[in-house]
Design an enzyme around this catalytic site. Structure first.
Site, mmCIF file in Angstrom:
data_model
loop_
_atom_site.group_PDB
_atom_site.id
_atom_site.type_symbol
_atom_site.label_atom_id
_atom_site.label_comp_id
_atom_site.label_asym_id
_atom_site.label_seq_id
_atom_site.Cartn_x
_atom_site.Cartn_y
_atom_site.Cartn_z
ATOM 1 N N SER A 146 -12.118 -1.463 0.812
ATOM 2 C CA SER A 146 -12.861 -2.814 0.646
ATOM 3 C C SER A 146 -14.443 -2.430 0.916
ATOM 4 C CB SER A 146 -12.677 -4.177 1.325
ATOM 5 O OG SER A 146 -13.526 -4.928 1.250
ATOM 6 N N TYR A 160 -9.783 -8.657 9.140
ATOM 7 C CA TYR A 160 -9.535 -7.943 7.623
ATOM 8 C C TYR A 160 -10.399 -6.755 7.510
ATOM 9 C CZ TYR A 160 -9.676 -7.621 2.639
ATOM 10 O OH TYR A 160 -9.626 -7.002 1.151
HETATM 11 P P1 NAP Z 1 -4.380 -10.451 -5.302
HETATM 12 O O1 NAP Z 1 -5.059 -10.964 -6.669
HETATM 13 O O2 NAP Z 1 -4.084 -11.323 -4.310
HETATM 14 O O3 NAP Z 1 -3.090 -9.576 -5.739
HETATM 15 C C1 NAP Z 1 -2.386 -8.829 -4.735
HETATM 16 C C2 NAP Z 1 -1.465 -7.942 -5.266
HETATM 17 O O4 NAP Z 1 -0.823 -7.380 -4.195
HETATM 18 C C3 NAP Z 1 -0.194 -8.623 -6.106
HETATM 19 O O5 NAP Z 1 0.441 -7.946 -7.000
HETATM 20 C C4 NAP Z 1 0.758 -8.964 -5.021
HETATM 21 O O6 NAP Z 1 2.181 -9.102 -5.491
HETATM 22 C C5 NAP Z 1 0.627 -7.762 -4.166
HETATM 23 N N1 NAP Z 1 1.123 -8.058 -2.894
HETATM 24 C C6 NAP Z 1 0.485 -9.114 -1.891
HETATM 25 N N2 NAP Z 1 1.198 -9.023 -0.872
HETATM 26 C C7 NAP Z 1 2.325 -8.304 -0.932
HETATM 27 C C8 NAP Z 1 3.270 -7.741 -0.111
HETATM 28 N N3 NAP Z 1 3.570 -8.199 1.066
HETATM 29 N N4 NAP Z 1 4.170 -6.713 -0.581
HETATM 30 C C9 NAP Z 1 3.995 -6.315 -1.811
HETATM 31 N N5 NAP Z 1 2.916 -6.576 -2.688
HETATM 32 C C10 NAP Z 1 2.022 -7.559 -2.022
HETATM 33 O O7 NAP Z 1 -5.322 -9.515 -4.696
HETATM 34 P P2 NAP Z 1 -6.585 -8.669 -5.384
HETATM 35 O O8 NAP Z 1 -7.773 -9.352 -5.457
HETATM 36 O O9 NAP Z 1 -6.032 -7.926 -6.653
HETATM 37 O O10 NAP Z 1 -6.482 -7.357 -4.199
HETATM 38 C C11 NAP Z 1 -5.965 -6.031 -4.389
HETATM 39 C C12 NAP Z 1 -6.599 -5.156 -3.348
HETATM 40 O O11 NAP Z 1 -7.774 -5.110 -3.349
HETATM 41 C C13 NAP Z 1 -6.088 -5.751 -1.871
HETATM 42 O O12 NAP Z 1 -5.801 -4.467 -1.104
HETATM 43 C C14 NAP Z 1 -7.513 -6.365 -1.455
HETATM 44 O O13 NAP Z 1 -7.543 -6.410 0.085
HETATM 45 C C15 NAP Z 1 -8.488 -5.421 -2.119
HETATM 46 N N6 NAP Z 1 -9.715 -5.868 -2.349
HETATM 47 C C16 NAP Z 1 -10.121 -7.151 -3.016
HETATM 48 C C17 NAP Z 1 -11.192 -7.644 -3.279
HETATM 49 C C18 NAP Z 1 -11.484 -8.950 -3.962
HETATM 50 O O14 NAP Z 1 -12.564 -9.504 -3.905
HETATM 51 N N7 NAP Z 1 -10.545 -9.519 -4.668
HETATM 52 C C19 NAP Z 1 -12.292 -7.170 -2.691
HETATM 53 C C20 NAP Z 1 -12.235 -6.141 -1.748
HETATM 54 C C21 NAP Z 1 -10.775 -5.447 -1.605
HETATM 55 P P3 NAP Z 1 2.781 -10.599 -5.839
HETATM 56 O O15 NAP Z 1 2.321 -10.859 -7.192
HETATM 57 O O16 NAP Z 1 4.390 -10.330 -5.828
HETATM 58 O O17 NAP Z 1 2.398 -11.641 -4.742
#
Ligand code: NAP
Length: 251
Positions: A146, A160
């Protein structure tokens, strides 16, 4: 290396953790469009994982979904072995699954702190460790960190951000360890990306948008593009570092 070959992933086999939705699903689809066969893990969304598998198969690539809670160390290690078995090997690991828990650390529950550490850090270490024996020369470990690994632009992000900063040292260390084997270890550091974790019309958006020089939330595809570049031949000289994709937030 011609321009056309920069993101050619033909014949490569990838595992994307948390590939059922959001950034992980976009990465899985983009790797498949580049020519890779793809395994994804998910925690609690079997239908959405199955839909991503179908989309990838429609591209003519092999795909498999694997249920594995990243908080469960045995499940994380098993998921890597399952992916290797299903795909016949592994060339690319994308550590994407992650969770956010915001708020001051003095009032954060032990449960939330453990969840952050286990899913965002321990699972990445374990999945990488399980993948390393399988990765060939030219292999890749790409971790989704991130922009807040580098800077903490507003209060409430401490725990976080700390988990994401840990991934920076992991990436640097693994780059040193695995470079001699011809394996590249990198990160993508997203800024605000419109997903269920951080919707562009959600509670954080009014705080975040004015901080973005480019003024717009990113899409999961913006992160997938950087992953495909790092995974492909164009990324062969990049290791131990990351690409910040944050609309300029950290500038
Ligand atoms: P998201 O929309 O919440 O999707 C999360 C994904 O991870 C889903 O496929 C979920 O599976 C899976 N997941 C969550 N908890 C899990 C667990 N305990 N075991 C296995 N799988 C799990 O999140 P996102 O925004 O796509 O984020 C993806 C990555 O990018 C993360 O590492 C996040 O920290 C990082 N990130 C996001 C942002 C942002 O603004 N969105 C910014 C910086 C970094 P299920 O569908 O089965 O729950």
């Amino acid at each position: 290396m011609s321009d056309l070959s920069l993101s050619d992933l033909s014949g490569r086999r990838a595992l994307v953790t948390g590939g059922s939705r959001g950034i992980g699903a976009a990465i899985a689809r983009a790797l498949a469009r580049g020519g890779a066969d793809v395994a994804i893990t998910y925690s609690s969304s079997p239908d959405r994982a199955a839909a991503v598998v179908k989309e990838i198969e429609a591209l003519g690539r092999r795909a498999v979904s694997i249920q594995a809670d990243s908080a469960d160390p045995a499940a994380v290690q098993r998921s890597v072995q399952d992916a290797v078995k299903a795909l016949g090997g592994l060339d690319i690991l994308v550590n994407n699954a992650g969770i956010a828990r915001l708020g001051p650390i003095e009032s954060m529950s032990l449960e939330d702190l453990d969840a952050l550490l286990h899913v965002n850090v321990r699972a990445v270490v374990l999945a990488s460790g399980a993948a390393i024996p399988h990765l060939p020369k030219g292999g890749r470990i790409i971790t989704i960190a991130s922009n807040v690994a580098e800077r903490v632009p507003f209060p409430g992000l401490t725990a976080y951000s700390m988990t994401k900063s840990a991934l920076t040292s992991l990436t640097r260390g693994l780059a040193r360890d695995l470079g001699p084997r011809g394996i590249n270890v990198t990160m993508v550091l997203p800024g605000p990306i419109d997903t269920e974790m951080n919707p562009a019309d959600g509670p954080l958006a009014d705080t975040l948008r004015p901080m973005l020089p480019l003024g717009r939330y990113g899409t999961p595809e913006d992160i997938a593009a950087a992953v495909v570049f790092l995974a492909g031949p164009g990324g062969r000289q990049i290791t131990g570092t990351g690409i910040v994709v944050d609309a300029g937030l950290n500038a």
